[in-house]
Design a protein around this motif. Sequence first.
Motif, PDB file in Angstrom:
ATOM      1  N   ASP A   1       0.811  -1.211   0.000  1.00 21.68           N
ATOM      2  CA  ASP A   1       0.000   0.000   0.000  1.00 21.68           C
ATOM      3  C   ASP A   1       0.844   1.260   0.000  1.00 21.68           C
ATOM      4  OD1 ASP A   1      -2.272  -1.550   0.045  1.00 21.68           O
ATOM      5  OD2 ASP A   1      -2.442  -1.499   2.229  1.00 21.68           O
ATOM      6  N   PHE A   2       2.092   1.158   0.399  1.00 20.95           N
ATOM      7  CA  PHE A   2       3.005   2.295   0.371  1.00 20.95           C
ATOM      8  C   PHE A   2       3.764   2.373  -0.949  1.00 20.95           C
ATOM      9  CE2 PHE A   2       7.344   3.902   1.279  1.00 20.95           C
ATOM     10  CZ  PHE A   2       7.017   5.206   1.561  1.00 20.95           C
ATOM     11  N   ILE A   3       4.161   1.225  -1.500  1.00 19.62           N
ATOM     12  CA  ILE A   3       5.007   1.211  -2.694  1.00 19.62           C
ATOM     13  C   ILE A   3       4.235   1.612  -3.954  1.00 19.62           C
ATOM     14  CG2 ILE A   3       6.263  -0.346  -4.236  1.00 19.62           C
ATOM     15  CD1 ILE A   3       7.506  -1.593  -1.829  1.00 19.62           C
ATOM     16  N   ILE A   4       2.974   1.219  -4.078  1.00 25.00           N
ATOM     17  CA  ILE A   4       2.205   1.535  -5.281  1.00 25.00           C
ATOM     18  C   ILE A   4       2.076   3.049  -5.482  1.00 25.00           C
ATOM     19  CG2 ILE A   4      -0.027   1.266  -6.425  1.00 25.00           C
ATOM     20  CD1 ILE A   4       1.682  -1.283  -6.408  1.00 25.00           C
ATOM     21  N   PRO A   5       1.641   3.831  -4.493  1.00 22.59           N
ATOM     22  CA  PRO A   5       1.612   5.292  -4.705  1.00 22.59           C
ATOM     23  C   PRO A   5       3.000   5.896  -4.882  1.00 22.59           C
ATOM     24  CG  PRO A   5       0.231   4.705  -2.849  1.00 22.59           C
ATOM     25  CD  PRO A   5       0.995   3.487  -3.230  1.00 22.59           C
ATOM     26  N   LEU A   6       4.002   5.313  -4.236  1.00 19.44           N
ATOM     27  CA  LEU A   6       5.374   5.795  -4.396  1.00 19.44           C
ATOM     28  C   LEU A   6       5.848   5.608  -5.829  1.00 19.44           C
ATOM     29  CD1 LEU A   6       7.907   6.898  -2.942  1.00 19.44           C
ATOM     30  CD2 LEU A   6       8.547   4.526  -2.535  1.00 19.44           C
ATOM     31  N   MET A   7       5.562   4.460  -6.413  1.00 20.69           N
ATOM     32  CA  MET A   7       5.933   4.218  -7.814  1.00 20.69           C
ATOM     33  C   MET A   7       5.146   5.115  -8.763  1.00 20.69           C
ATOM     34  SD  MET A   7       8.342   2.130  -8.263  1.00 20.69           S
ATOM     35  CE  MET A   7       9.235   2.463  -6.771  1.00 20.69           C
ATOM     36  N   ARG A   8       3.900   5.398  -8.428  1.00 13.04           N
ATOM     37  CA  ARG A   8       3.088   6.284  -9.267  1.00 13.04           C
ATOM     38  C   ARG A   8       3.717   7.683  -9.324  1.00 13.04           C
ATOM     39  NH1 ARG A   8      -2.597   7.330  -7.111  1.00 13.04           N
ATOM     40  NH2 ARG A   8      -2.218   5.186  -6.524  1.00 13.04           N
ATOM     41  N   VAL A   9       4.147   8.192  -8.180  1.00 13.10           N
ATOM     42  CA  VAL A   9       4.800   9.497  -8.146  1.00 13.10           C
ATOM     43  C   VAL A   9       6.116   9.449  -8.908  1.00 13.10           C
ATOM     44  CG1 VAL A   9       5.932  11.156  -6.604  1.00 13.10           C
ATOM     45  CG2 VAL A   9       3.720  10.213  -5.996  1.00 13.10           C
ATOM     46  N   SER A  10       6.875   8.381  -8.747  1.00 10.23           N
ATOM     47  CA  SER A  10       8.178   8.259  -9.403  1.00 10.23           C
ATOM     48  C   SER A  10       8.047   8.187 -10.920  1.00 10.23           C
ATOM     49  CB  SER A  10       8.911   7.019  -8.892  1.00 10.23           C
ATOM     50  OG  SER A  10       9.098   7.097  -7.518  1.00 10.23           O
ATOM     51  N   VAL A  11       7.112   7.402 -11.401  1.00 12.00           N
ATOM     52  CA  VAL A  11       6.941   7.273 -12.853  1.00 12.00           C
ATOM     53  C   VAL A  11       6.422   8.574 -13.457  1.00 12.00           C
ATOM     54  CG1 VAL A  11       5.602   6.078 -14.637  1.00 12.00           C
ATOM     55  CG2 VAL A  11       6.702   4.773 -12.823  1.00 12.00           C
ATOM     56  N   PHE A  12       5.543   9.265 -12.752  1.00 11.70           N
ATOM     57  CA  PHE A  12       5.037  10.547 -13.244  1.00 11.70           C
ATOM     58  C   PHE A  12       6.177  11.556 -13.397  1.00 11.70           C
ATOM     59  CE2 PHE A  12       3.213  14.772 -12.424  1.00 11.70           C
ATOM     60  CZ  PHE A  12       2.356  14.846 -13.512  1.00 11.70           C
ATOM     61  N   THR A  13       7.032  11.666 -12.392  1.00 11.21           N
ATOM     62  CA  THR A  13       8.153  12.597 -12.508  1.00 11.21           C
ATOM     63  C   THR A  13       9.181  12.116 -13.520  1.00 11.21           C
ATOM     64  OG1 THR A  13       9.227  11.571 -10.614  1.00 11.21           O
ATOM     65  CG2 THR A  13       7.906  13.546 -10.202  1.00 11.21           C
ATOM     66  N   ALA A  14       9.296  10.802 -13.728  1.00  3.76           N
ATOM     67  CA  ALA A  14      10.207  10.285 -14.744  1.00  3.76           C
ATOM     68  C   ALA A  14       9.737  10.673 -16.145  1.00  3.76           C
ATOM     69  CB  ALA A  14      10.327   8.769 -14.620  1.00  3.76           C
ATOM     70  N   VAL A  15       8.435  10.610 -16.389  1.00  2.00           N
ATOM     71  CA  VAL A  15       7.902  11.019 -17.695  1.00  2.00           C
ATOM     72  C   VAL A  15       8.135  12.511 -17.917  1.00  2.00           C
ATOM     73  CG1 VAL A  15       5.764  11.294 -19.013  1.00  2.00           C
ATOM     74  CG2 VAL A  15       6.247   9.141 -17.849  1.00  2.00           C
ATOM     75  N   ILE A  16       7.923  13.299 -16.893  1.00  3.77           N
ATOM     76  CA  ILE A  16       8.194  14.736 -17.014  1.00  3.77           C
ATOM     77  C   ILE A  16       9.688  14.976 -17.263  1.00  3.77           C
ATOM     78  CG2 ILE A  16       8.227  16.907 -15.721  1.00  3.77           C
ATOM     79  CD1 ILE A  16       5.577  16.101 -14.519  1.00  3.77           C
ATOM     80  N   GLY A  17      10.543  14.222 -16.588  1.00  4.47           N
ATOM     81  CA  GLY A  17      11.985  14.334 -16.820  1.00  4.47           C
ATOM     82  C   GLY A  17      12.371  13.939 -18.236  1.00  4.47           C
ATOM     83  N   GLY A  18      11.726  12.908 -18.780  1.00 11.23           N
ATOM     84  CA  GLY A  18      11.974  12.528 -20.168  1.00 11.23           C
ATOM     85  C   GLY A  18      11.555  13.609 -21.143  1.00 11.23           C
ATOM     86  N   LEU A  19      10.428  14.253 -20.870  1.00  9.19           N
ATOM     87  CA  LEU A  19       9.980  15.364 -21.718  1.00  9.19           C
ATOM     88  C   LEU A  19      10.943  16.545 -21.639  1.00  9.19           C
ATOM     89  CD1 LEU A  19       6.132  15.308 -21.065  1.00  9.19           C
ATOM     90  CD2 LEU A  19       7.324  14.717 -23.183  1.00  9.19           C
ATOM     91  N   VAL A  20      11.436  16.834 -20.447  1.00 14.19           N
ATOM     92  CA  VAL A  20      12.415  17.916 -20.298  1.00 14.19           C
ATOM     93  C   VAL A  20      13.687  17.581 -21.066  1.00 14.19           C
ATOM     94  CG1 VAL A  20      13.909  19.067 -18.612  1.00 14.19           C
ATOM     95  CG2 VAL A  20      11.487  18.767 -18.125  1.00 14.19           C
ATOM     96  N   GLY A  21      14.136  16.328 -20.997  1.00  9.39           N
ATOM     97  CA  GLY A  21      15.305  15.902 -21.758  1.00  9.39           C
ATOM     98  C   GLY A  21      15.090  16.035 -23.254  1.00  9.39           C
ATOM     99  N   PHE A  22      13.892  15.710 -23.720  1.00 12.65           N
ATOM    100  CA  PHE A  22      13.579  15.841 -25.143  1.00 12.65           C
ATOM    101  C   PHE A  22      13.635  17.303 -25.581  1.00 12.65           C
ATOM    102  CE2 PHE A  22      10.274  16.596 -28.387  1.00 12.65           C
ATOM    103  CZ  PHE A  22      10.858  15.899 -29.443  1.00 12.65           C
ATOM    104  N   PHE A  23      13.062  18.194 -24.788  1.00  9.75           N
ATOM    105  CA  PHE A  23      13.064  19.608 -25.152  1.00  9.75           C
ATOM    106  C   PHE A  23      14.462  20.209 -25.065  1.00  9.75           C
ATOM    107  CE2 PHE A  23       8.441  19.343 -24.067  1.00  9.75           C
ATOM    108  CZ  PHE A  23       8.003  19.562 -25.364  1.00  9.75           C
ATOM    109  N   PHE A  24      15.291  19.748 -24.125  1.00 10.03           N
ATOM    110  CA  PHE A  24      16.685  20.192 -24.092  1.00 10.03           C
ATOM    111  C   PHE A  24      17.433  19.733 -25.339  1.00 10.03           C
ATOM    112  CE2 PHE A  24      17.116  20.746 -19.235  1.00 10.03           C
ATOM    113  CZ  PHE A  24      16.801  22.088 -19.354  1.00 10.03           C
ATOM    114  N   TYR A  25      17.152  18.517 -25.793  1.00 17.17           N
ATOM    115  CA  TYR A  25      17.785  18.016 -27.008  1.00 17.17           C
ATOM    116  C   TYR A  25      17.393  18.859 -28.209  1.00 17.17           C
ATOM    117  CZ  TYR A  25      18.728  15.059 -31.018  1.00 17.17           C
ATOM    118  OH  TYR A  25      19.184  14.592 -32.211  1.00 17.17           O
TER     119      TYR A  25
END
Length: 78
Positions: free
Chosen positions: A46-70
């Motif tokens: 019950d703790f890990i599922i929301p933690l992974m949800r937050v992590s994956v959401f910020t990872a997608v945003i980080g990937g988008l930031v990397g794409f725009f920097f490229y």
Amino acid sequence: MVTFIEKGFLYGFILGLSLGFFIVPYKEVSPMGEGVTETTYLNLVDFIIPLMRVSVFTAVIGGLVGFFFYRKKNKSLQ
């Protein structure tokens, strides 16, 4: 291009994981009355599922930031 996106995704995931430890609640506190409270700690799942949800959401945003920097870097080279 792929390295910018991969690095952005990885850095975003790590940042989301570390911020998630502070954001995601690990216990529930319920008032029972007369100043008495009951504290229930969540199961690990019950703790890990929301933690992974937050992590994956910020990872997608980080990937988008990397794409725009490229894209910005390639436009400045032309």
